[in-house]
Scaffold this motif. Structure first.
Motif, short mmCIF file in Angstrom:
data_model
loop_
_atom_site.label_atom_id
_atom_site.label_comp_id
_atom_site.label_asym_id
_atom_site.label_seq_id
_atom_site.Cartn_x
_atom_site.Cartn_y
_atom_site.Cartn_z
N PRO A 156 38.67 37.50 43.21
CA PRO A 156 37.06 37.70 43.64
C PRO A 156 36.25 39.38 42.99
CG PRO A 156 38.89 38.09 45.91
CD PRO A 156 39.13 38.36 44.85
N MET A 157 35.48 39.36 42.38
CA MET A 157 34.27 40.27 41.22
C MET A 157 33.21 39.78 41.49
SD MET A 157 35.93 40.16 36.79
CE MET A 157 34.04 38.95 37.24
N PHE A 158 32.86 40.88 41.52
CA PHE A 158 31.17 41.30 40.98
C PHE A 158 30.92 42.22 40.37
CE2 PHE A 158 30.92 44.41 44.67
CZ PHE A 158 30.02 44.82 44.51
N CYS A 159 29.58 41.90 39.41
CA CYS A 159 29.47 42.69 38.25
C CYS A 159 28.07 43.57 38.69
CB CYS A 159 29.42 41.96 37.09
SG CYS A 159 31.28 41.26 36.47
N TYR A 160 27.74 44.89 38.20
CA TYR A 160 26.19 44.71 38.90
C TYR A 160 26.49 45.86 37.36
CZ TYR A 160 28.14 49.44 39.13
OH TYR A 160 29.34 50.30 39.46
N ALA A 161 24.34 46.25 37.38
CA ALA A 161 24.30 46.41 36.00
C ALA A 161 24.20 47.90 36.15
CB ALA A 161 22.18 46.28 35.80
N ALA A 162 24.78 49.17 35.17
CA ALA A 162 25.55 50.31 35.43
C ALA A 162 24.13 50.98 34.43
CB ALA A 162 26.85 50.68 34.96
N ALA A 163 23.31 50.89 33.57
CA ALA A 163 22.57 50.97 32.09
C ALA A 163 21.69 50.11 31.94
CB ALA A 163 23.45 51.94 31.63
N VAL A 164 20.80 50.12 30.94
CA VAL A 164 19.79 49.64 30.05
C VAL A 164 21.38 47.96 29.77
CG1 VAL A 164 18.06 48.91 28.86
CG2 VAL A 164 17.89 50.64 30.30
N GLU A 165 22.27 48.15 29.32
CA GLU A 165 22.67 47.21 28.64
C GLU A 165 24.12 47.33 29.24
OE1 GLU A 165 21.19 47.38 24.33
OE2 GLU A 165 19.74 46.44 24.33
N ALA A 166 24.66 47.88 30.08
CA ALA A 166 25.59 47.87 30.04
C ALA A 166 25.74 47.88 31.49
CB ALA A 166 25.86 49.70 30.55
N THR A 167 27.43 46.76 31.67
CA THR A 167 27.73 46.91 33.03
C THR A 167 28.72 46.62 33.65
OG1 THR A 167 26.65 43.96 32.35
CG2 THR A 167 27.90 43.95 34.51
N GLN A 168 29.50 46.61 34.48
CA GLN A 168 30.72 47.54 35.50
C GLN A 168 30.89 46.11 36.39
OE1 GLN A 168 30.77 50.87 36.68
NE2 GLN A 168 30.33 52.01 35.27
N CYS A 169 32.12 45.56 36.48
CA CYS A 169 32.78 44.23 37.55
C CYS A 169 34.11 44.93 38.09
CB CYS A 169 33.13 43.70 36.19
SG CYS A 169 32.30 42.24 35.23
N LEU A 170 33.92 44.95 39.61
CA LEU A 170 34.75 45.47 40.03
C LEU A 170 35.72 44.16 41.22
CD1 LEU A 170 32.19 47.42 42.06
CD2 LEU A 170 34.33 48.89 40.18
N VAL A 171 37.07 44.43 41.28
CA VAL A 171 37.91 43.89 41.78
C VAL A 171 38.37 44.61 42.80
CG1 VAL A 171 37.87 42.71 39.97
CG2 VAL A 171 39.89 43.49 40.48
N ILE A 172 39.09 44.15 44.21
CA ILE A 172 39.56 44.59 44.04
C ILE A 172 41.38 44.95 44.34
CG2 ILE A 172 41.01 44.50 47.20
CD1 ILE A 172 38.17 45.13 47.04
N ASP A 173 41.81 46.03 43.23
CA ASP A 173 43.48 46.19 43.13
C ASP A 173 44.60 46.07 44.46
OD1 ASP A 173 45.66 47.31 42.60
OD2 ASP A 173 44.93 48.81 41.22
N PRO A 174 44.83 44.49 44.29
CA PRO A 174 46.00 43.69 45.04
C PRO A 174 46.90 45.39 45.03
CG PRO A 174 45.66 43.06 42.93
CD PRO A 174 45.49 43.60 43.27
N ALA A 175 47.38 46.28 44.62
CA ALA A 175 48.32 46.87 44.96
C ALA A 175 47.54 48.45 45.63
CB ALA A 175 48.67 47.95 43.58
N SER A 176 46.31 48.60 45.67
CA SER A 176 46.33 49.66 46.74
C SER A 176 45.11 49.30 47.91
CB SER A 176 45.15 50.57 45.39
OG SER A 176 44.62 50.24 45.37
N ASN A 177 44.43 48.19 47.07
CA ASN A 177 43.55 47.08 48.62
C ASN A 177 42.23 47.76 48.78
OD1 ASN A 177 43.02 44.85 50.00
ND2 ASN A 177 43.33 46.49 51.70
N ALA A 178 42.20 48.46 47.21
CA ALA A 178 40.93 49.23 47.06
C ALA A 178 39.71 49.37 45.41
CB ALA A 178 41.18 50.71 46.73
N PRO A 179 38.92 49.29 45.86
CA PRO A 179 37.86 48.95 45.07
C PRO A 179 38.46 48.88 43.65
CG PRO A 179 36.35 48.43 46.87
CD PRO A 179 37.87 49.56 46.64
#
Length: 187
Positions: A156-179
């Motif tokens: 599962p992943m979601f992406c969000y705007a991090a600047a005018v023309e930049a996006t960051q996408c996040l997952v839950i790392d299966p090894a650490s169970n952290a974003p």
């Protein structure tokens, strides 16, 4: 003497608890919220975006993802002007209304869940992920093997705007169970 010392100690403790606070009635404190199923398929997370500043044009803005229990999973902060136009406002920039801020915050909070397999493949023999991509410049904190493993796991992943023309996408790392930010991209 003992009573004097006791009274002094009480006064000192009381002074420690006093705080100077001020109310920013004319400021730009706004909030938007959106639910997204990301870290737990059985309980939606909450994305909260907020602004704070002496005016909406001068507002700092924050993006926070929290799990269903209210624990923070990810936080990102910037400025309204940097997120909408880039940089700092020029001299004489027009005022930003509360309605404009509300629209921005609602749009920023409205992320959609997707999966990591929708990210571009990092081709074997290519030095960077950007060289494999066709549309945007991509960056990842992972080496090719780790990136491809996470991408292939269909996380599962979601992406969000991090600047005018930049996006960051996040997952839950299966090894650490952290974003973890799996990729950032932009032009």
């Amino acid at each position: 003497m003992r009573h004097f010392a006791f009274a002094f100690a009480l006064l000192a403790l009381g002074a420690c608890g006093e705080r100077q606070t001020s109310s920013n009635v004319a400021g730009c404190e706004r909030v938007a919220m959106h639910e997204v199923t990301w870290s737990n398929a059985d309980a939606p997370d909450t994305i909260t975006t907020r602004s704070e500043g002496p005016s909406c044009a001068q507002a700092a803005v924050m993006f926070v993802a929290r799990n269903a229990d209210g624990d923070p999973l990810w936080a990102f902060a910037s400025t309204y002007f940097d997120m909408t136009a880039g940089g700092i406002p020029p001299e004489g920039a027009p005022a930003v209304t509360e309605a404009q801020m509300d629209e921005f915050l609602a749009g920023w909070a409205n992320v959609s869940a997707t999966t990591s397999n929708t990210l571009p493949e990092w081709l074997e023999g290519v030095a960077t992920l950007t060289e494999s991509a066709t549309t945007f410049a991509y960056d990842t904190p992972f080496d090719r093997e780790t990136y491809e493993m996470l991408r292939a796991r269909n996380l599962p992943m979601f992406c969000y705007a991090a600047a005018v023309e930049a996006t960051q996408c996040l997952v839950i790392d299966p090894a650490s169970n952290a974003p973890a930010m799996i990729v950032a991209y932009g032009p």
